[in-house]
Write an enzyme that holds these catalytic residues in place. Structure first.
Site, PDB file in Angstrom:
ATOM      1  N   GLY A   1      72.091  37.559  -8.468  1.00 18.74           N
ATOM      2  CA  GLY A   1      71.486  36.289  -8.849  1.00 18.74           C
ATOM      3  C   GLY A   1      72.417  35.524  -9.762  1.00 18.74           C
ATOM      4  O   GLY A   1      73.342  36.112 -10.349  1.00 18.74           O
TER       5      GLY A   1
ATOM      6  N   HIS B   1      67.132  32.555 -17.917  1.00 13.58           N
ATOM      7  CA  HIS B   1      68.411  31.866 -18.151  1.00 13.58           C
ATOM      8  C   HIS B   1      68.197  30.360 -18.279  1.00 13.58           C
ATOM      9  O   HIS B   1      68.773  29.719 -19.161  1.00 13.58           O
ATOM     10  CB  HIS B   1      69.387  32.108 -16.995  1.00 13.58           C
TER      11      HIS B   1
ATOM     12  N   HIS C   1      64.413  37.066 -14.503  1.00 12.64           N
ATOM     13  CA  HIS C   1      65.704  37.082 -15.208  1.00 12.64           C
ATOM     14  C   HIS C   1      66.372  35.696 -15.113  1.00 12.64           C
ATOM     15  O   HIS C   1      66.890  35.187 -16.114  1.00 12.64           O
ATOM     16  CB  HIS C   1      66.578  38.179 -14.574  1.00 12.64           C
ATOM     17  N   GLU C   2      66.328  35.098 -13.926  1.00 12.80           N
ATOM     18  CA  GLU C   2      66.991  33.798 -13.734  1.00 12.80           C
ATOM     19  C   GLU C   2      66.222  32.649 -14.391  1.00 12.80           C
ATOM     20  O   GLU C   2      66.839  31.742 -14.959  1.00 12.80           O
ATOM     21  CB  GLU C   2      67.205  33.504 -12.241  1.00 12.80           C
TER      22      GLU C   2
ATOM     23  N   GLN D   1      74.538  29.711 -16.438  1.00 14.91           N
ATOM     24  CA  GLN D   1      75.649  30.663 -16.588  1.00 14.91           C
ATOM     25  C   GLN D   1      77.004  30.058 -16.225  1.00 14.91           C
ATOM     26  O   GLN D   1      78.039  30.583 -16.616  1.00 14.91           O
ATOM     27  CB  GLN D   1      75.403  31.912 -15.716  1.00 14.91           C
TER      28      GLN D   1
ATOM     29  N   CYS E   1      73.613  41.784 -16.419  1.00 11.66           N
ATOM     30  CA  CYS E   1      73.763  40.329 -16.351  1.00 11.66           C
ATOM     31  C   CYS E   1      75.243  39.993 -16.292  1.00 11.66           C
ATOM     32  O   CYS E   1      76.033  40.558 -17.054  1.00 11.66           O
ATOM     33  CB  CYS E   1      73.119  39.678 -17.576  1.00 11.66           C
ATOM     34  N   LEU E   2      75.597  39.068 -15.410  1.00  8.05           N
ATOM     35  CA  LEU E   2      77.005  38.679 -15.289  1.00  8.05           C
ATOM     36  C   LEU E   2      77.525  38.037 -16.578  1.00  8.05           C
ATOM     37  O   LEU E   2      78.728  38.029 -16.809  1.00  8.05           O
ATOM     38  CB  LEU E   2      77.175  37.718 -14.105  1.00  8.05           C
TER      39      LEU E   2
HETATM   40  O1  GNR Z   1      73.641  41.005 -10.711  1.00  9.74           O
HETATM   41  C1  GNR Z   1      72.618  41.104 -11.404  1.00  9.74           C
HETATM   42  N1  GNR Z   1      71.874  42.243 -11.338  1.00  9.74           N
HETATM   43  C2  GNR Z   1      70.615  42.374 -11.904  1.00  9.74           C
HETATM   44  C3  GNR Z   1      70.084  43.656 -11.967  1.00  9.74           C
HETATM   45  C4  GNR Z   1      68.825  43.858 -12.508  1.00  9.74           C
HETATM   46  C5  GNR Z   1      68.094  42.782 -12.973  1.00  9.74           C
HETATM   47  C6  GNR Z   1      68.623  41.504 -12.920  1.00  9.74           C
HETATM   48  C7  GNR Z   1      69.868  41.296 -12.381  1.00  9.74           C
HETATM   49  S1  GNR Z   1      70.522  39.685 -12.277  1.00  9.74           S
HETATM   50  C8  GNR Z   1      72.240  40.015 -12.338  1.00  9.74           C
HETATM   51  C9  GNR Z   1      73.047  38.754 -12.120  1.00  9.74           C
HETATM   52  C10 GNR Z   1      72.791  37.792 -13.260  1.00  9.74           C
HETATM   53  O2  GNR Z   1      73.295  37.888 -14.343  1.00  9.74           O
HETATM   54  N2  GNR Z   1      71.944  36.838 -13.026  1.00  9.74           N
HETATM   55  O3  GNR Z   1      71.634  35.963 -14.018  1.00  9.74           O
HETATM   56 NI    NI Z   2      71.888  37.075 -15.845  1.00 10.12          NI
END
Ligand code: GNR
Ligand code: NI
Length: 167
Positions: A46, A137, A133-134, A51, A91-92
């Site tokens: 995601g 952000h 999660h997104e 980001q 998270c990236l």
């Molecule tokens: O790549 C991602 N893996 C992930 C694993 C578990 C819960 C959420 C994520 S999202 C993350 C990519 C990211 O940072 N998205 O904002």
């Molecule tokens: Ni993230």
């Protein structure tokens, strides 16, 4: 298409709230294409526009094994959240850190698609976690903010050290 640089915690720009997209036009479609390329290359499941330092409510997700099921969420709003589940998240923007977070198990999300059309999706499991999660952000929130202050300080120190080495 182009790869976009990903902001890293604790960059304060990750704390900005994203603006709603008024019109889904060619510019937004280009942003989505660049975000998808950036997410696949990372690789991640995601990516939120926040980001890549674009403060608009745009999210791309692909949780498929073969990386061929891109989902695009413009102006996503979680309308309902049910149940709870624990899972390891990464998270990236917080590279190399994986921690357990508690999230809703199922969500109903309303959003616009690439044609600007309103959609409603019920999601569960990893997709539901990723949507939460997104959307966090887009609201300027990172998964590390669900952890203790001590853990957050340790993560900051770890990333600062890594940034010094790679600088
Ligand atoms: O790549 C991602 N893996 C992930 C694993 C578990 C819960 C959420 C994520 S999202 C993350 C990519 C990211 O940072 N998205 O904002
Ligand atoms: Ni993230």
């Amino acid at each position: 298409m182009s790869l976009l640089p990903i902001l890293r915690y604790p960059d304060q720009r990750l704390a900005k709230k994203a603006q709603a997209v008024a019109v889904v036009d060619e510019k937004i479609r280009r942003l989505v294409a660049d975000m998808a390329e950036t997410m696949y290359e990372a690789p991640g499941i995601g990516l939120a526009a926040t980001q890549v330092d674009v403060h608009l409510q745009v999210v791309v997700i692909d949780i498929s094994e073969d990386k061929n099921e891109l989902r695009v969420f413009i102006n996503p709003k979680i309308e309902e959240a049910e149940g709870s589940c624990e899972g390891e998240e990464g998270c990236l923007s917080v590279p190399g850190v994986y921690e357990t977070v508690t999230r809703a198990e199922r969500v109903t999300v309303r959003f616009q698609d690439l044609d600007g059309k309103e959609q409603v999706l019920k999601a569960e499991g990893l997709l539901a976690v990723c949507i939460q999660h997104e959307t966090d952000h887009l609201n300027g929130k990172l998964f590390v903010q669900y952890l203790s202050q001590l853990k957050q300080s340790r993560i900051k120190a770890k990333l600062a050290k890594k940034a010094r080495i790679t600088a």
